[in-house]
Scaffold this motif. Structure first.
Motif, PDB file in Angstrom:
ATOM      1  N   PRO B  13      68.783  10.528  63.657  1.00  0.00           N
ATOM      2  CA  PRO B  13      70.335  10.251  63.141  1.00  0.00           C
ATOM      3  C   PRO B  13      70.714   8.928  63.333  1.00  0.00           C
ATOM      4  CG  PRO B  13      70.219  12.378  64.034  1.00  0.00           C
ATOM      5  CD  PRO B  13      68.851  11.781  64.485  1.00  0.00           C
ATOM      6  N   PHE B  14      70.319   8.451  64.328  1.00  0.00           N
ATOM      7  CA  PHE B  14      70.705   7.026  64.704  1.00  0.00           C
ATOM      8  C   PHE B  14      70.159   5.988  63.351  1.00  0.00           C
ATOM      9  CE2 PHE B  14      70.442   2.894  66.856  1.00  0.00           C
ATOM     10  CZ  PHE B  14      71.674   2.651  67.162  1.00  0.00           C
ATOM     11  N   ARG B  15      68.770   6.172  63.506  1.00  0.00           N
ATOM     12  CA  ARG B  15      68.150   5.086  62.472  1.00  0.00           C
ATOM     13  C   ARG B  15      68.489   5.501  61.037  1.00  0.00           C
ATOM     14  NH1 ARG B  15      63.780   1.883  64.179  1.00  0.00           N
ATOM     15  NH2 ARG B  15      63.875   1.328  62.020  1.00  0.00           N
ATOM     16  N   GLN B  16      68.848   6.663  60.669  1.00  0.00           N
ATOM     17  CA  GLN B  16      69.395   7.154  59.334  1.00  0.00           C
ATOM     18  C   GLN B  16      70.547   6.516  59.145  1.00  0.00           C
ATOM     19  OE1 GLN B  16      68.785  11.388  59.580  1.00  0.00           O
ATOM     20  NE2 GLN B  16      66.555  11.123  58.936  1.00  0.00           N
ATOM     21  N   THR B  17      71.549   6.529  60.227  1.00  0.00           N
ATOM     22  CA  THR B  17      72.749   6.073  59.805  1.00  0.00           C
ATOM     23  C   THR B  17      72.552   4.432  59.707  1.00  0.00           C
ATOM     24  OG1 THR B  17      73.734   7.751  61.498  1.00  0.00           O
ATOM     25  CG2 THR B  17      75.224   5.651  61.132  1.00  0.00           C
ATOM     26  N   LEU B  18      71.956   3.916  60.603  1.00  0.00           N
ATOM     27  CA  LEU B  18      71.805   2.258  60.134  1.00  0.00           C
ATOM     28  C   LEU B  18      71.355   2.096  58.705  1.00  0.00           C
ATOM     29  CD1 LEU B  18      70.306   1.108  63.717  1.00  0.00           C
ATOM     30  CD2 LEU B  18      72.544   1.301  63.002  1.00  0.00           C
ATOM     31  N   ASP B  19      70.205   2.995  58.193  1.00  0.00           N
ATOM     32  CA  ASP B  19      69.930   2.604  57.083  1.00  0.00           C
ATOM     33  C   ASP B  19      70.944   2.714  56.034  1.00  0.00           C
ATOM     34  OD1 ASP B  19      67.359   2.261  57.633  1.00  0.00           O
ATOM     35  OD2 ASP B  19      66.831   4.085  57.387  1.00  0.00           O
ATOM     36  N   VAL B  20      72.048   3.655  56.222  1.00  0.00           N
ATOM     37  CA  VAL B  20      73.149   4.014  55.281  1.00  0.00           C
ATOM     38  C   VAL B  20      74.053   2.786  55.313  1.00  0.00           C
ATOM     39  CG1 VAL B  20      75.126   5.449  54.937  1.00  0.00           C
ATOM     40  CG2 VAL B  20      72.856   6.452  55.226  1.00  0.00           C
ATOM     41  N   LEU B  21      74.336   2.279  56.457  1.00  0.00           N
ATOM     42  CA  LEU B  21      75.308   1.250  57.044  1.00  0.00           C
ATOM     43  C   LEU B  21      74.712  -0.273  56.933  1.00  0.00           C
ATOM     44  CD1 LEU B  21      77.362   3.098  59.342  1.00  0.00           C
ATOM     45  CD2 LEU B  21      77.810   3.038  57.013  1.00  0.00           C
ATOM     46  N   GLU B  22      73.406  -0.309  56.641  1.00  0.00           N
ATOM     47  CA  GLU B  22      72.673  -1.627  56.707  1.00  0.00           C
ATOM     48  C   GLU B  22      73.416  -2.762  56.042  1.00  0.00           C
ATOM     49  OE1 GLU B  22      67.902  -3.234  56.050  1.00  0.00           O
ATOM     50  OE2 GLU B  22      68.950  -1.448  55.012  1.00  0.00           O
ATOM     51  N   GLY B  23      73.318  -3.895  56.692  1.00  0.00           N
ATOM     52  CA  GLY B  23      73.967  -5.166  56.442  1.00  0.00           C
ATOM     53  C   GLY B  23      75.319  -5.204  56.960  1.00  0.00           C
ATOM     54  N   LYS B  24      76.089  -6.427  56.962  1.00  0.00           N
ATOM     55  CA  LYS B  24      77.407  -6.623  57.369  1.00  0.00           C
ATOM     56  C   LYS B  24      78.397  -6.100  56.558  1.00  0.00           C
ATOM     57  CE  LYS B  24      77.704 -11.295  56.162  1.00  0.00           C
ATOM     58  NZ  LYS B  24      77.954 -12.705  56.692  1.00  0.00           N
ATOM     59  N   TRP B  25      78.074  -6.107  55.105  1.00  0.00           N
ATOM     60  CA  TRP B  25      79.259  -5.907  54.247  1.00  0.00           C
ATOM     61  C   TRP B  25      79.780  -4.457  54.100  1.00  0.00           C
ATOM     62  CZ3 TRP B  25      81.065 -10.134  52.972  1.00  0.00           C
ATOM     63  CH2 TRP B  25      80.352 -11.303  52.955  1.00  0.00           C
ATOM     64  N   LYS B  26      78.891  -3.281  54.276  1.00  0.00           N
ATOM     65  CA  LYS B  26      79.247  -2.202  54.271  1.00  0.00           C
ATOM     66  C   LYS B  26      80.477  -1.795  55.521  1.00  0.00           C
ATOM     67  CE  LYS B  26      75.245  -0.300  52.086  1.00  0.00           C
ATOM     68  NZ  LYS B  26      74.425  -1.250  52.306  1.00  0.00           N
ATOM     69  N   PHE B  27      79.835  -2.187  56.730  1.00  0.00           N
ATOM     70  CA  PHE B  27      80.949  -2.282  57.818  1.00  0.00           C
ATOM     71  C   PHE B  27      82.275  -2.620  57.558  1.00  0.00           C
ATOM     72  CE2 PHE B  27      77.258  -1.693  60.534  1.00  0.00           C
ATOM     73  CZ  PHE B  27      77.428  -0.373  61.130  1.00  0.00           C
ATOM     74  N   ALA B  28      82.236  -4.141  56.968  1.00  0.00           N
ATOM     75  CA  ALA B  28      83.485  -4.785  56.545  1.00  0.00           C
ATOM     76  C   ALA B  28      84.522  -3.947  55.245  1.00  0.00           C
ATOM     77  CB  ALA B  28      83.095  -6.230  56.035  1.00  0.00           C
ATOM     78  N   ILE B  29      83.442  -3.359  54.320  1.00  0.00           N
ATOM     79  CA  ILE B  29      84.298  -2.763  53.241  1.00  0.00           C
ATOM     80  C   ILE B  29      85.016  -1.402  53.961  1.00  0.00           C
ATOM     81  CG2 ILE B  29      83.688  -1.237  51.192  1.00  0.00           C
ATOM     82  CD1 ILE B  29      81.491  -3.253  50.694  1.00  0.00           C
ATOM     83  N   ILE B  30      84.222  -0.621  54.833  1.00  0.00           N
ATOM     84  CA  ILE B  30      84.913   0.474  55.530  1.00  0.00           C
ATOM     85  C   ILE B  30      85.940   0.127  56.107  1.00  0.00           C
ATOM     86  CG2 ILE B  30      84.370   2.525  57.187  1.00  0.00           C
ATOM     87  CD1 ILE B  30      81.306   2.047  55.919  1.00  0.00           C
ATOM     88  N   HIS B  31      85.772  -0.759  57.017  1.00  0.00           N
ATOM     89  CA  HIS B  31      86.959  -1.719  57.891  1.00  0.00           C
ATOM     90  C   HIS B  31      88.131  -1.820  56.926  1.00  0.00           C
ATOM     91  CE1 HIS B  31      89.197  -4.851  59.594  1.00  0.00           C
ATOM     92  NE2 HIS B  31      88.883  -4.292  60.865  1.00  0.00           N
ATOM     93  N   SER B  32      88.199  -2.375  55.633  1.00  0.00           N
ATOM     94  CA  SER B  32      88.974  -2.793  54.673  1.00  0.00           C
ATOM     95  C   SER B  32      89.788  -1.500  54.405  1.00  0.00           C
ATOM     96  CB  SER B  32      88.625  -3.685  53.798  1.00  0.00           C
ATOM     97  OG  SER B  32      89.546  -4.065  52.934  1.00  0.00           O
ATOM     98  N   LEU B  33      88.911  -0.346  54.015  1.00  0.00           N
ATOM     99  CA  LEU B  33      89.396   0.688  53.453  1.00  0.00           C
ATOM    100  C   LEU B  33      90.119   1.559  54.527  1.00  0.00           C
ATOM    101  CD1 LEU B  33      86.641   1.540  50.817  1.00  0.00           C
ATOM    102  CD2 LEU B  33      89.036   0.953  50.007  1.00  0.00           C
ATOM    103  N   LEU B  34      89.805   1.385  55.642  1.00  0.00           N
ATOM    104  CA  LEU B  34      90.528   2.197  56.565  1.00  0.00           C
ATOM    105  C   LEU B  34      91.697   1.600  57.280  1.00  0.00           C
ATOM    106  CD1 LEU B  34      87.754   2.850  59.519  1.00  0.00           C
ATOM    107  CD2 LEU B  34      89.271   4.577  58.471  1.00  0.00           C
ATOM    108  N   HIS B  35      91.757   0.252  57.153  1.00  0.00           N
ATOM    109  CA  HIS B  35      92.794  -0.544  57.597  1.00  0.00           C
ATOM    110  C   HIS B  35      94.197  -0.524  56.680  1.00  0.00           C
ATOM    111  CE1 HIS B  35      94.622  -3.437  60.297  1.00  0.00           C
ATOM    112  NE2 HIS B  35      94.836  -4.321  58.947  1.00  0.00           N
ATOM    113  N   HIS B  36      93.495  -0.649  55.050  1.00  0.00           N
ATOM    114  CA  HIS B  36      94.403  -0.856  54.026  1.00  0.00           C
ATOM    115  C   HIS B  36      94.721   0.439  53.141  1.00  0.00           C
ATOM    116  CE1 HIS B  36      95.164  -5.023  54.894  1.00  0.00           C
ATOM    117  NE2 HIS B  36      93.837  -5.278  54.968  1.00  0.00           N
ATOM    118  N   GLY B  37      93.998   1.330  53.429  1.00  0.00           N
ATOM    119  CA  GLY B  37      93.944   2.742  52.738  1.00  0.00           C
ATOM    120  C   GLY B  37      93.242   2.272  51.133  1.00  0.00           C
TER     121      GLY B  37
END
Lengths: 114, 114
Positions: B13-37
């Protein structure tokens, strides 16, 4: 909602961290070093499934340049090199554990999305 | 140390999660949606500094296909679309917080490596 006046995200430690850990290989390498401890290159290459030797060399150099991994060569014949996490590298354990925990909680979602 | 007989990491599941979240943009998008709703596309584009509209569309589609983001179009003129995190997306908060915490603790290292 963000306003145009807001501080650019590029200056924030979050985005800088993503730049350092960009790509899936660095997380996987750190995961392996956390899980198995100090490893020779060949062992790491085997454990980080799917990575090429060339890519592993490149990623390890980048991690070394950021003070996350240390490289220790031994004067053996043939030469052997061992890789470990630095203290800074070990401090990434909560990130790796959070990813792992999310993956375990979302096994079904992940399997469905294959 | 890993042995050749060990279960391939790609199945974990660790590697599968990395495949889903691959690249820096997805983390940054999720960060923004968490922070600003919930956000409109234009607000997200502005908040995720450096991303192009084309890349944001692509990344949002991938996040939507993995059940992390929902897209809600409104029949306005011009049409507006809002993006939010799903419950599954919100459960990534510990990952985002761990990255953020590491970045804050390693501000000096990150600044030096620029």
């Amino acid at each position: 909602m963000p306003t145009p006046k807001e501080k650019p995200v590029l200056d924030c430690p979050f985005r800088q961290t993503l730049d350092v850990l960009e790509g899936k290989w660095k997380f996987a390498i750190i995961h392996s070093l956390l899980h198995h401890g100090t490893q020779r290159f060949k062992h790491l290459e085997r454990d980080v499934a799917g990575i090429t030797a060339r890519m592993l060399i490149k990623e390890l150099k980048l991690l070394e340049s950021h003070g996350i991994v240390t490289r220790r060569p031994y004067p053996t014949v043939p030469p052997t090199v061992e890789y470990s996490l630095t203290e800074c590298g070990h401090s990434l354990a909560p990130v790796i554990e959070a990813i792992q925990a999310w993956g375990m909680q979302n096994r079904t979602v992940l399997a469905a999305g294959k």
